[in-house]
Design a protein around this motif. Structure first.
Motif, mmCIF file in Angstrom:
data_model
loop_
_atom_site.group_PDB
_atom_site.id
_atom_site.type_symbol
_atom_site.label_atom_id
_atom_site.label_comp_id
_atom_site.label_asym_id
_atom_site.label_seq_id
_atom_site.Cartn_x
_atom_site.Cartn_y
_atom_site.Cartn_z
ATOM 1 N N SER A 1 35.267 -7.921 50.688
ATOM 2 C CA SER A 1 35.176 -8.860 51.826
ATOM 3 C C SER A 1 34.289 -10.058 51.502
ATOM 4 O O SER A 1 34.391 -11.092 52.161
ATOM 5 N N PHE B 1 31.411 -10.241 52.343
ATOM 6 C CA PHE B 1 30.629 -10.358 53.572
ATOM 7 C C PHE B 1 29.524 -9.313 53.482
ATOM 8 O O PHE B 1 29.760 -8.116 53.654
ATOM 9 N N VAL C 1 26.209 -7.429 54.534
ATOM 10 C CA VAL C 1 25.471 -7.124 55.771
ATOM 11 C C VAL C 1 24.276 -6.242 55.423
ATOM 12 O O VAL C 1 24.369 -5.371 54.551
ATOM 13 N N ASN D 1 25.967 -2.740 53.673
ATOM 14 C CA ASN D 1 27.355 -2.265 53.648
ATOM 15 C C ASN D 1 27.770 -1.917 52.217
ATOM 16 O O ASN D 1 27.369 -2.575 51.257
ATOM 17 N N GLU E 1 31.173 -1.066 50.188
ATOM 18 C CA GLU E 1 32.646 -1.064 50.242
ATOM 19 C C GLU E 1 33.246 -0.209 49.134
ATOM 20 O O GLU E 1 32.549 0.316 48.271
ATOM 21 N N CYS F 1 29.708 0.552 56.964
ATOM 22 C CA CYS F 1 28.895 -0.569 57.449
ATOM 23 C C CYS F 1 27.405 -0.324 57.200
ATOM 24 O O CYS F 1 26.935 0.831 57.177
ATOM 25 N N ALA F 2 26.668 -1.430 57.138
ATOM 26 C CA ALA F 2 25.219 -1.381 56.910
ATOM 27 C C ALA F 2 24.498 -0.525 57.966
ATOM 28 O O ALA F 2 23.587 0.246 57.638
ATOM 29 N N GLU F 3 24.906 -0.668 59.215
ATOM 30 C CA GLU F 3 24.193 0.024 60.301
ATOM 31 C C GLU F 3 24.306 1.547 60.160
ATOM 32 O O GLU F 3 23.342 2.282 60.383
ATOM 33 N N SER G 1 27.048 -9.243 65.654
ATOM 34 C CA SER G 1 26.633 -8.000 66.304
ATOM 35 C C SER G 1 27.456 -6.839 65.762
ATOM 36 O O SER G 1 28.534 -7.033 65.208
ATOM 37 N N PRO G 2 26.906 -5.628 65.893
ATOM 38 C CA PRO G 2 27.519 -4.460 65.267
ATOM 39 C C PRO G 2 28.958 -4.216 65.726
ATOM 40 O O PRO G 2 29.302 -4.476 66.883
ATOM 41 N N CYS G 3 29.781 -3.695 64.829
ATOM 42 C CA CYS G 3 31.175 -3.358 65.163
ATOM 43 C C CYS G 3 31.194 -2.173 66.135
ATOM 44 O O CYS G 3 30.174 -1.523 66.374
HETATM 45 N N1 THU Z 1 30.221 -4.764 58.400
HETATM 46 C C1 THU Z 1 28.988 -4.192 58.572
HETATM 47 O O1 THU Z 1 28.372 -3.730 57.603
HETATM 48 N N2 THU Z 1 28.478 -4.147 59.813
HETATM 49 C C2 THU Z 1 29.094 -4.637 60.934
HETATM 50 O O2 THU Z 1 28.605 -4.449 62.043
HETATM 51 C C3 THU Z 1 30.326 -5.410 60.801
HETATM 52 C C4 THU Z 1 31.012 -5.324 59.484
HETATM 53 C C5 THU Z 1 30.791 -4.799 57.057
HETATM 54 C C6 THU Z 1 31.988 -3.919 56.858
HETATM 55 C C7 THU Z 1 32.685 -4.597 55.696
HETATM 56 O O3 THU Z 1 32.101 -4.142 54.488
HETATM 57 C C8 THU Z 1 32.324 -6.063 55.872
HETATM 58 O O4 THU Z 1 31.219 -6.115 56.760
HETATM 59 C C9 THU Z 1 33.462 -6.914 56.441
HETATM 60 O O5 THU Z 1 33.955 -6.342 57.613
#
Ligand code: THU
Length: 161
Positions: free
Chosen positions: A42, A44, A46, A62, A64, A73-75, A110-112
């Protein structure tokens, strides 16, 4: 029929410079910890960094996988680490930041939904609120007083009794 309403308030700061010292340090640690994300798919990154009741900080990023759904996810990396290595120690605050390699990462995320579910159960388990500090590499910062506010009408373990 009765109409119910769900409302919550949170604080919005124009930048990290408006935070108090301990919140500034926690958010800065989260910004830095995005370097430890494993996000080759991604791009992306986190990071979630918790301040525990003892004052110690713990990090999650996070992670992957080429099999995309195996990524986490990081959280939830963070909550699993704390539950495993600091059992019984309450989380006071979690700062969440990110680095989108293709943008300037200048607003809070914000968190998923899955992470919100995990956060609300952790909060319920520790019987004390978990404050969230949400901010990018720059720009506005949100402080949400209690993570379960993000999960109204949550499905909880009470249903399984
Ligand atoms: N991701 C997180 O780590 N935390 C979130 O709250 C939203 C998404 C990560 C999951 C994935 O590795 C990347 O961000 C893109 O979705």
């Amino acid at each position: 029929m009765v109409r119910e309403e769900f409302k919550f308030s949170f604080e919005v700061f124009n930048s990290i410079t408006e935070l108090n010292t301990e919140n500034t340090l926690l958010l800065k640690e989260a910004i830095k910890a995005t370097e430890h994300a494993y996000a080759p798919y991604s791009r992306f990154r986190v990071a979630a960094v918790a301040r525990l009741a003892t004052g110690e900080t713990v990090r999650g990023t996070n992670q992957e996988n080429a099999s995309y759904p195996a990524g986490i996810c990081a959280e939830r990396v963070l909550l699993s680490a704390i539950s495993s290595s600091y059992p019984g120690i309450a989380i006071d605050t979690i700062a969440i930041s990110y680095h989108n390699e293709t943008s300037d990462s200048s607003h809070p995320i914000s968190p998923c939904g899955i992470c919100r579910q995990s956060l609300q159960e952790y909060e319920h388990r520790q019987n004390a609120p978990i404050r969230l500090i949400l901010g990018g590499k720059k720009g506005k910062v949100y402080i949400i007083p209690q993570s379960s506010l993000l999960m109204p009408l949550a499905f909880t373990g009470d249903e399984l009794k």
